[in-house]
Design an enzyme around this catalytic site. Structure first.
Site, short mmCIF file in Angstrom:
data_model
loop_
_atom_site.label_atom_id
_atom_site.label_comp_id
_atom_site.label_asym_id
_atom_site.label_seq_id
_atom_site.Cartn_x
_atom_site.Cartn_y
_atom_site.Cartn_z
CB SER A 271 -0.94 -0.06 1.19
OG SER A 271 -2.09 0.65 0.89
CE LYS A 275 0.05 5.32 -1.87
NZ LYS A 275 -0.99 4.72 -2.63
CD1 TRP A 362 -7.99 3.50 -1.93
CD2 TRP A 362 -9.71 4.57 -2.85
NE1 TRP A 362 -7.91 4.81 -1.54
CE2 TRP A 362 -8.97 5.50 -2.09
CE3 TRP A 362 -10.86 5.03 -3.52
CZ2 TRP A 362 -9.31 6.84 -1.97
CZ3 TRP A 362 -11.19 6.39 -3.40
CH2 TRP A 362 -10.42 7.26 -2.64
CG HIS A 412 -5.75 -2.47 0.47
ND1 HIS A 412 -5.06 -2.08 -0.65
CD2 HIS A 412 -5.21 -1.79 1.51
CE1 HIS A 412 -4.14 -1.19 -0.29
NE2 HIS A 412 -4.21 -1.00 1.01
C1 GCU Z 1 -5.40 4.77 1.76
C2 GCU Z 1 -4.82 5.57 0.64
C3 GCU Z 1 -3.99 4.70 -0.31
C4 GCU Z 1 -2.99 3.90 0.47
C5 GCU Z 1 -3.68 3.15 1.57
C6 GCU Z 1 -2.76 2.39 2.52
O1 GCU Z 1 -6.39 3.91 1.27
O2 GCU Z 1 -5.88 6.21 -0.04
O3 GCU Z 1 -3.31 5.51 -1.25
O4 GCU Z 1 -2.27 3.04 -0.36
O5 GCU Z 1 -4.39 4.05 2.40
O6 GCU Z 1 -1.60 2.74 2.67
O7 GCU Z 1 -3.26 1.45 3.15
#
Ligand code: GCU
Length: 434
Positions: A271, A275, A362, A412
């Site tokens: 997540s 990144k 998402w 997720h």
């Molecule tokens: C939120 C956010 C995402 C991210 C995620 C996470 O959903 O919008 O961009 O990847 O958190 O880190 O769990």
């Protein structure tokens, strides 16, 4: 010229039809909940991606040399300036390491556990990050290692009572976690990783910088941002850059630990930390393999698709993740000089794996796949296999070339299924090259 442009566009738009499809019920439910967000492939706007193999001055990149000497540095600089921000320092000269725990008989004799405090400024009372390492005892040294940052503190990733508990951030404050929070984070299957012959190393991301908008007063920012003077410039590093910087400091430590094969470190993240892993791997070529798990917007997903989370949404919910300049692209994704396929391409020629989840709309699974696909020409130019498919695979059908990709069932999260595939991928590449 005009028809070429048209062909490129048609190719991108046509993607929606192939391979995996999201569950229509889920699309309907999410669209009703957030009418402002695109969850329906038919609503994705048309767009043209910047070509990773054409320089800003129009030069076409036809050779690996030109990629290395000109286009790669140019793309890196574009991401630094417009998106993640510039880290003001590399390896700090004053940084020291303190191995404060070594147990060769950890986890019932299966592992060697080490805990290392990385003192970023060399001062015992200054900012530090605790690194937790388990190495399999039955594997020849030096050992290849998976490295990832964790969300809740090292003590949370395993019930092992010897893991040192260190304060963590909670609602803007530092608190000391309770004993019963040990082992609550089930996202790292330590025993499985050891059984497959890999070491595992992890550190708490909040040790580098806390994850809230006031972060710039704390952590690594407070320790090093003095260099900027009064006001942070619009291209100063955001939190993702800071966390990525921290991952590189772990590699600095690995280089002096004889039990670890610093040339075979897999950096991965889930997540927001996915990144981070992509950005760390893009900048620091010492990472042998880069893995992004459900990284979504600002990670592997193409920004121009505007599917699920968008640049404007992420910048308003997490104003501290990217540099100030990135906010200029809120609702103006097409003006970005980069898109996320170019972030994936920065890993080339090293192996990279992108993973999505069926219900994680998402994060735009198809956008994540397309970033892998449009990074492929760079791998091909560098003489690598790249991505072995042009079409998005079906559910639970991983593909593994130099670029790997899967979309698995479920939502997720970083699951055992994901880990097993990442270790398959590492096996493949380590067998070939190590
Ligand atoms: C939120 C956010 C995402 C991210 C995620 C996470 O959903 O919008 O961009 O990847 O958190 O880190 O769990």
């Amino acid at each position: 010229m005009f028809w070429m442009f048209f062909v490129a566009l048609a190719q991108v738009v046509g993607e929606g039809q192939q391979g995996w499809q999201p569950n229509p019920e889920l699309v309907k439910k999410l669209s009703e909940r957030r009418p402002d967000v695109i969850y329906d492939e038919a609503k994705v706007p048309t767009y043209t991606l910047p070509d990773p193999l054409v320089c800003l001055d129009g030069t076409k990149v036809m050779t690996p040399e030109l990629w290395r000497s000109k286009r790669r540095p140019e793309i890196l600089e574009l991401f630094r300036t417009h998106m993640y921000g510039k880290a003001p320092i590399g390896k700090p000269g004053e940084m020291t390491f303190e191995v404060f725990d070594l147990d060769k008989n950890a986890l019932n004799g299966k592992a060697t556990r080490k805990q290392v405090r990385i003192l970023f400024t060399g001062k015992p009372d200054g900012l530090s990050m605790d690194l937790l390492i388990y190495l399999p005892n039955d594997v020849k040294r030096p050992v290849p290692v998976f490295l990832l940052l964790n969300f809740f503190g090292n003590h949370a990733i395993h019930p092992d009572p010897a893991i040192r508990i260190k304060p963590v951030w909670f609602k803007g404050e530092k608190i000391t976690p309770s004993e019963d929070s040990r082992g609550r984070d089930r996202s790292i299957p330590v025993e499985r990783i050891l059984a497959r012959g890999y070491g595992i190393a992890t550190a708490y991301y909040g040790d580098i910088a806390p994850d809230f908008p006031g972060t710039f007063q704390h952590g690594i920012f407070a320790a090093f941002d003095k260099l900027f003077g009064e006001k942070r410039p619009p291209d100063a590093w955001g939190a993702i850059s800071a966390w990525a910087w921290g991952l590189s400091r772990v590699l600095d430590y690995f280089e002096v630990d004889k039990d670890i094969d610093a040339k075979w470190v897999v950096v991965l993240g889930h997540s927001r930390l996915g990144k981070t892993a992509l950005w760390a791997g893009a900048q620091d070529e010492r990472f042998a393999i880069v893995i992004s798990n459900n990284s979504g917007c600002g990670g592997a997903a193409l920004s121009r698709r505007r599917f699920g989370e968008t640049v404007a949404i992420i910048n308003s919910a997490f104003p501290h993740w990217f540099c100030e300049n990135f906010k200029r692209y809120n609702d103006r994704e097409n003006e970005l000089p980069i898109d996320q396929h170019m972030l994936v391409a920065l890993t080339a020629p090293r192996p990279v794996y992108i993973a999505s989840a069926d219900e994680d709309l998402w994060a735009d699974p198809r956008g994540e796949f397309l970033a892998a696909k449009f990074a492929d020409p760079v791998y091909k130019l560098l003489g690598k296999e790249g991505l072995p498919t042009q079409e998005m695979p079906a559910l639970n059908q991983p593909v593994m070339g130099t670029i790997g990709y899967h979309i698995r069932s479920g939502g997720h999260g970083l699951t055992e299924y994901d880990w097993e595939r990442y270790m398959d991928f590492a096996d493949k590449h380590f067998r070939q090259n190590r």
